[in-house]
Design an enzyme around this catalytic site. Sequence first.
Site, mmCIF file in Angstrom:
data_model
loop_
_atom_site.group_PDB
_atom_site.id
_atom_site.type_symbol
_atom_site.label_atom_id
_atom_site.label_comp_id
_atom_site.label_asym_id
_atom_site.label_seq_id
_atom_site.Cartn_x
_atom_site.Cartn_y
_atom_site.Cartn_z
ATOM 1 N N HIS A 99 42.008 -35.808 38.073
ATOM 2 C CA HIS A 99 41.119 -34.661 38.239
ATOM 3 C C HIS A 99 40.051 -34.577 37.145
ATOM 4 C CE1 HIS A 99 44.523 -32.953 35.783
ATOM 5 N NE2 HIS A 99 43.502 -32.478 35.103
ATOM 6 N N ASP A 104 47.524 -38.322 40.871
ATOM 7 C CA ASP A 104 46.582 -37.715 39.930
ATOM 8 C C ASP A 104 46.319 -38.681 38.785
ATOM 9 O OD1 ASP A 104 44.956 -36.067 38.467
ATOM 10 O OD2 ASP A 104 46.358 -34.384 38.347
ATOM 11 N N SER A 133 46.053 -31.523 28.867
ATOM 12 C CA SER A 133 46.177 -32.264 30.119
ATOM 13 C C SER A 133 45.723 -33.705 29.962
ATOM 14 C CB SER A 133 45.353 -31.587 31.211
ATOM 15 O OG SER A 133 45.521 -32.256 32.440
#
Length: 203
Positions: free
Chosen positions: A47, A77, A158
């Site tokens: 992402h 992802d 992240s």
Amino acid sequence: MAAPAATAAPAQTPLRGGTLLFSPAGRCVVSFNATNGTHYYGIMAGHCGGVGTKWYADPGLTTQVGITETAVFPGKDYALVRFTNPDYSYPSEVAAGVQIIRINRAANPVVGQSVCRSGPTTGMRCGRVTATNVSITYPQGTVTGLFAATVCAEPGDSGGPTFSGDAALGFLVGGSGNCTSGGTTYHQPLAPVLSAHALRVGY
């Protein structure tokens, strides 16, 4: 007459897993470096940016180091950033605070296993794997095949690498809670990504 002194080549700057890179759309963490024997790649959360995203070593976007060649999100992802800057080296290592951790292999996570992850917001934090083959749903769609852990995280962490000893397990892609009250985090396993793209760590 004396021969001119040989000039040593300038040392390359290492760009390790756990390093922040910058794009016009924002910033993301390289989780692990990998190679296919021809090129070096940084593996990121999918992402972070689509195919063609240019990545820089500095927030001023002056030193380009790579470009996103593959991006998968949702479903999985992850993204593969092909490194293009010869002034850097791309070792199979992770920077976790002041520690440099050598990554020799990739392994599949096992429930109960002790794991640590590194992120720019909260540094290195450790916990245990609580579940595998987990699915989570984002507004863009569902991501499957993740593993869950008790390792805490906060915004900005992240994409950070998740590992156990010298084994790369995966990287942070989501979670709940924080590092004050605790929480659950979700991680994209690394081994399937390497397998799908004929990449390896531990070079």
